[in-house]
Scaffold this motif. Sequence first.
Motif: not given
Length: 255
Positions: A69-75
Amino acid sequence: MMAANSVALGLFCMSFSWLLVRPEDLWRQQQAKVENSRSCPWRCMSFVQMWPGTFCIALGRRFECVLPKDANTWTIHGLWPSNIMGCCPYRYLFPSDLVDLTSELNEHWPSFINLSNFQFWEKEWQKHGSCAGCVEALSSPDKYFRAALFLRTKYNIDSAFQRAAITPSCIQSYQLSTFVTVLRPVLGDQYELQCVTDVQGRQILVQIKVSLHSNFSSSCIEDSDYNISPYKPCRSERTVFYFPTSQKFPRNPCP
């Protein structure tokens, strides 16, 4: 006869004594050889960051794709010494190696497929991290993964895009030159924007590779164009989309 059998058994045990050497000891022996050589078999390394909103689009169907759900930044995808892989198969990664980093790694280096986060890190360590030990700052699992977390902060794509008002969208696309202008002050001169193409023919940004020196400074010039990434450089003659993430439809966030 008993004496002969004793000698034979002794020779048998000696011939297989190498099997009793612990993986940790084999790693130390290999590491000592590397340190004594005082040189690396590689000159540059790639620090690779991935955009979750695009990753699943090009993923094969044999993999399950799940975005947190919090995958909204570059990883982080990886930290890869150039032109070399799998240098020391005896050096395994254990959860205890990362006990102080697990929380940060879960946030910034997650797996998006049917593979646990630790299994992902384990593959990256054995494939790439095992080749980095000739640099003191990367000479252990803790140092290697800690360095990757540091590099994500140093080469912060999220902040660069936010300052330039570049936001994920299913409608708006950008000229490749726009990304280049925004990222050059942050990433240096040697980096590559990589894209995938969806079923509608749209070119979508998925990954950014930064070429670094062993001291983590940017703009290292590779000796060759060797590329282990499954993605291709974005093409300047077409506009580039930057899709938002979709946990519900990760393979098709912008139908």
